[in-house]
Structure formats: structure tokens, C-alpha cells
Scaffold this active site. Structure first.
Site, PDB file in Angstrom:
ATOM      1  N   PRO A 294       0.793  -1.217   0.000  1.00  0.00           N
ATOM      2  CA  PRO A 294       0.000   0.000   0.000  1.00  0.00           C
ATOM      3  C   PRO A 294       0.824   1.264   0.000  1.00  0.00           C
ATOM      4  CG  PRO A 294       0.213  -0.850   2.200  1.00  0.00           C
ATOM      5  CD  PRO A 294       1.218  -1.538   1.345  1.00  0.00           C
ATOM      6  N   GLU A 295       0.336   2.231  -0.706  1.00  0.00           N
ATOM      7  CA  GLU A 295       0.831   3.596  -0.582  1.00  0.00           C
ATOM      8  C   GLU A 295      -0.245   4.373   0.175  1.00  0.00           C
ATOM      9  OE1 GLU A 295       2.447   5.086  -4.323  1.00  0.00           O
ATOM     10  OE2 GLU A 295       2.543   3.043  -5.090  1.00  0.00           O
TER      11      GLU A 295
END
Length: 297
Positions: free
Chosen positions: A2-3
Site C-alpha cells: 500500500p501507498e
DNA sequence: ACTACTCCCTGCCAGC
DNA sequence: TGCTGGCAGGGAGTAG
């Protein structure tokens, strides 16, 4: 995985289940993920009420009623899922065979809620690049994990002048500078590539080339700051990007991946209006960079 | 203080 | 069918 947009999506998915709930038990199924769990990890959480779910950069922050804060990072492959009433909240289409799914379930938070009863929030992480830590709310900002983080790209703080100052003196490629969490916090490989494309800037140009005093540099840093904010805000609004089998905490898919203009599009035509370029994949700092060599200069 | 590079770990996919 | 190599949304640690 995830960002920033994906972590924010996870936060929003967990919030209605976790906020206000009491943690009745924490099953910690191994001694470490990327790092060892802090000493007394589950004891510190047992019996506490969750007062708020927050986020800083790619960190999920679980605030507890005794002033403790659980800091969680998902690494590359971490995810949370919610199970209520003994049944997974994930839709059937994403149901893996039980054994395979559970093999990488490393932490199970058992929750008790006044209105909606029991639930479990389960942390799954095949690669174990994620980690969890504990902090005190009073000195959260000075915690080693959070102290050095740069500006959030949501909000109004990130503008051209600030970005120019952050990039000044850096001889590293612009792509590498933007991946550095001390500059802009929460960007990762996908959204750096997308923001550079939107700004029409080459990932190979030096970071410092946006920091000069000339009108050109000022114009470029302004364009990039705007591009970052737009890309991040649009991705958050879309529920993040779902690559491979990644799903949100409530089982639904983000859909920003359908709006990628460069990421994972090597060999495909550039989507910029009037541009005849072909998207290329290069390697910078050991990671893939996707860009259009024609319109990104 | 910078930058560049390696490594952590598992799963998946293309190619042989 | 296997097997092998390469790649994956991150970032800490080390060496120069």
C-alpha cells in the site's frame, strides 16, 4: 502493497468496526514480522478501548483509551480483513481456500462492540515486510518511525515553493527523491510514476532541477506539487488501487488501477492528448519506473 | 549529509 | 507437468 491512498482506504474500512470497540484479546501468532513485536504487545492492548483510527504517511495509527498508540505498517503485502458473526466479510469471489488464507494470518484482534457485537480484525501479510509498534500519544510525533516524515500530500501544505525547498541540493533523480518518505510522506512507486507523468516531468531529471530560482524551475515545482496532490486525492476517492488479489478491509476493490496512465503500461501508447509516445519501463534504484519519454522532459 | 545498493520474504507468472 | 528466474505497492542497513 500500500501507498498512502491504500492505507487511507484501509483506515476508512476499519474505522466503523474498530472505533469505540474494546479489544478483548489479541492473538499474536508469531514473534516477529519484519521486526520483533514490542515486548508485552498483546498485554498492552488487551482490555483497551479504541478511541480513534488515524493515519500518517503509510502508517495506520490505532489510538487507545490509555494513551497508547498502535502503529501499523503494511509493508508490501499486508492487509486487514474483518470477520463478523463468524463469517468473513469478504465476498465469495475473493475467498481463498481456508488453509492458504490463514497461513499468513499473523495477528487477530478480537473486538467487542456495544451495538453490533463481536468482530475480529485480522492482519494478514505473506511477505512479512509489515510491522507493528507501540507508542505513547503524548510523544507520537517524536517517535522514531514518524519523526522524520515529510509533508502529507493531502491537505494544503504541499505547494511548489515547499517542494522546491525540499528538493534543493539533491543530485538524486527526481523519482528517487519523491520515493524518499522524508520529502513527501506516503508516496510510493505507483503514485510517483503517475504524478511525474501528469506533471510532464522526466523521472531521470535531477531533483535539484526543480529547485532553481529561475521561472522554469518554479513553474515545474508548482506543476509537480499540483500533480501529486491531484493524483493522491483522486486515488483516495477511488478507494486506492487493487493489484493482484488485494482487497479492502470490507472486501471491496479499489478501482484507481483502471486509471493508471503509466504504471504497468510499458509498450502501450501514452494517453496524453496529442502525444505519440510509447510508455517505457526503466529501472531506478532497483525499482521499476514507468514513463513517457516523449512528453515527460 | 548525501547516494547507491543489498537484503528481508513469499507468491505468481512467463518461459523453457 | 515441473523447474527457474524475474518481478511485486516498502524501507532499513551499510558502504562509499
Amino acid at each position: 502493497m500500500p501507498e498512502l491512498p491504500e492505507v487511507e482506504t484501509v483506515r476508512r474500512g476499519l474505522q466503523p468496526v474498530m472505533e469505540g470497540a474494546r479489544i478483548t484479546k489479541v492473538e499474536q501468532r508469531r514473534a516477529d514480522l519484519r521486526f520483533p513485536f514490542p515486548a508485552g504487545f498483546s498485554d498492552r492492548l488487551n482490555g483497551r478501548y479504541i478511541t480513534a483510527l488515524a493515519r500518517r504517511a503509510k502508517y495506520l495509527l490505532v489510538h487507545l483509551d490509555d494513551g497508547a498508540v498502535l502503529i501499523s505498517h503494511l509493508g508490501m503485502s499486508g492487509s486487514f480483513r474483518i470477520e463478523e458473526g463468524g463469517v468473513s466479510a469478504r465476498p465469495g469471489a475473493f475467498q481463498h481456500p481456508r488453509s492458504k488464507e490463514e497461513r499468513h494470518d499473523h495477528v487477530v484482534f478480537h473486538l467487542e462492540r456495544r451495538e453490533t457485537g463481536l468482530a475480529r480484525v485480522i492482519y494478514n501479510d505473506p511477505r512479512r515486510f509489515g510491522f507493528m509498534a507501540l507508542a505513547e500519544a503524548a510523544d507520537l510525533q517524536s517517535h522514531p518511525l514518524l519523526a522524520g516524515l515529510g509533508v502529507e500530500p493531502t491537505g494544503n501544505a504541499l505547494d511548489g515553493a515547499l517542494l522546491a525547498g525540499l528538493l534543493a541540493g539533491k543530485r538524486a533523480p527526481l523519482k528517487a527523491a519523491l520515493m524518499d518518505q522524508r520529502v513527501v510522506a506516503g508516496l510510493g512507486n505507483i503514485y510517483v510514476c503517475e504524478a511525474l507523468w501528469r506533471a510532464g516531468l522526466s523521472p531521470r531529471r535531477t531533483a535539484a532541477s526543480l529547485a532553481g530560482t529561475g521561472g522554469r524551475a518554479t513553474e515545474r515545482s508548482k506543476r509537480l506539487a499540483e500533480a501529486i496532490r491531484i493524483v493522491i486525492n483522486e486515488a483516495v476517492a477511488a478507494g486506492g488501487s487493487s493489484l493482484r488479489d488485494y482487497v479492502q478491509a470490507d472486501g471491496s476493490l479499489g478501482y484507481f488501477q483502471h486509471r493508471f496512465n503509466v504504471y504497468d503500461r510499458a509498450g502501450e501508447p501514452c494517453r496524453k492528448e496529442g502525444c505519440s509516445g510509447i510508455i517505457r519501463r526503466i529501472v531506478q534504484g532497483g525499482r521499476s519506473t514507468f514513463h513517457c519519454p516523449v512528453c515527460q522532459r
